[in-house]
Design a protein around this motif. Sequence first.
Motif, short mmCIF file in Angstrom:
data_model
loop_
_atom_site.label_atom_id
_atom_site.label_comp_id
_atom_site.label_asym_id
_atom_site.label_seq_id
_atom_site.Cartn_x
_atom_site.Cartn_y
_atom_site.Cartn_z
N UNK A 122 6.39 18.32 5.24
CA UNK A 122 6.15 18.45 3.80
C UNK A 122 5.60 17.12 3.32
N UNK A 123 4.97 17.06 2.15
CA UNK A 123 4.38 15.80 1.69
C UNK A 123 5.40 14.65 1.63
N UNK A 124 4.97 13.50 2.14
CA UNK A 124 5.84 12.32 2.13
C UNK A 124 5.12 11.16 1.43
N UNK A 125 5.92 10.36 0.75
CA UNK A 125 5.40 9.14 0.14
C UNK A 125 5.77 7.98 1.06
N UNK A 146 0.87 -1.18 0.00
CA UNK A 146 0.00 0.00 0.00
C UNK A 146 0.90 1.23 0.00
N UNK A 147 0.80 2.03 -1.05
CA UNK A 147 1.63 3.24 -1.16
C UNK A 147 0.73 4.44 -1.40
N UNK A 148 1.12 5.56 -0.85
CA UNK A 148 0.38 6.79 -1.10
C UNK A 148 1.19 7.97 -0.56
N UNK A 149 0.60 9.15 -0.63
CA UNK A 149 1.27 10.38 -0.17
C UNK A 149 0.39 11.04 0.89
N UNK A 156 8.14 13.35 -0.98
CA UNK A 156 7.34 13.23 -2.21
C UNK A 156 7.95 14.04 -3.34
N UNK A 157 8.78 15.02 -2.99
CA UNK A 157 9.39 15.87 -4.02
C UNK A 157 10.67 15.25 -4.57
N UNK A 158 11.55 14.81 -3.70
CA UNK A 158 12.88 14.37 -4.14
C UNK A 158 13.08 12.86 -4.14
N UNK A 159 12.26 12.13 -3.42
CA UNK A 159 12.46 10.67 -3.30
C UNK A 159 13.50 10.30 -2.27
#
Lengths: 142, 135
Positions: free
Chosen positions: A131-134, A40-43, A72-75
């Motif tokens: 900040x947004x994270x995956x 299960x992956x998401x942001x 989420x921006x740079x990986x």
Amino acid sequence: MSATRLAAVMVCTLVAAACGDEAAETVTSPETVTFSTAQFSNVIGPGGRRFYSFTLETSGPVTVTLASVTSADTGAPLTIPLRVGVGRPQGTECPPATVVTVPAALQSQFTHLAGDGIYCIDVADPGTVTTPVRFAVRFTHP
Amino acid sequence: MTHTPRLFFGVLAVLAAAGCSTTASPTAASSSAATFTFTSSFTANGSASRSFEQLTTGVVGLTLTAASPDVRLGIGLGIPRPDGSGCNLTRAVEVAVGGAPQLTVTADPGVWCVRVYDIGLVPERVTFALDVSHF
């Protein structure tokens, strides 16, 4: 009957009976449970949460690994912990019955013993996300 | 021959005991590490990844053994994306070519991945070799 013959007959009887219990045993084959692995992956952003529902056809352990948390921006991998739980979905929510707050790892972080039915895995910001994270959660279930 | 019955009893008792023996020599559980070398190349700002299977819980070690040109690179370990498009990282470090494991992570059995990526130092293209030891 001579003493020697009597002794031979008695001992042969004992020898024959010595392993007799094994033949009388009833062996029940264990039930074979097949486990599946899913991801299960998401942001999520600050204060965010996401959940994923799945169905268990039979009861058993659900083992959960928060395997990745990246920008989420740079990986780039992040070491911040997220809150991960397993529960039963209720409407649009997934109130977790078992929950941990952990950073990403490649070893399972908790196991939830579940009956059959519909379950969900919930991933939420415990207050560490700025900040947004995956994220990626790997879980195995029967 | 008053000893005959006793001797007979003795011999058969030994045979009886031996016949039902379930003793077996225990075999020690064994596991051995496997190593493979991931060799590939990518352009500036790019990356390359490869998955592998860990058969038992153990330490996975990564060593960047070659880079041409000789630049520092990011190396990491993570979980493959389900669509096969790459590797979501769990841990990573930025390293130069070295001779000892530069990143070690304990991993459960399963399919995991390694990723090598540019940290802003690759001029045009880099070719690398990454040693991966795992169980």
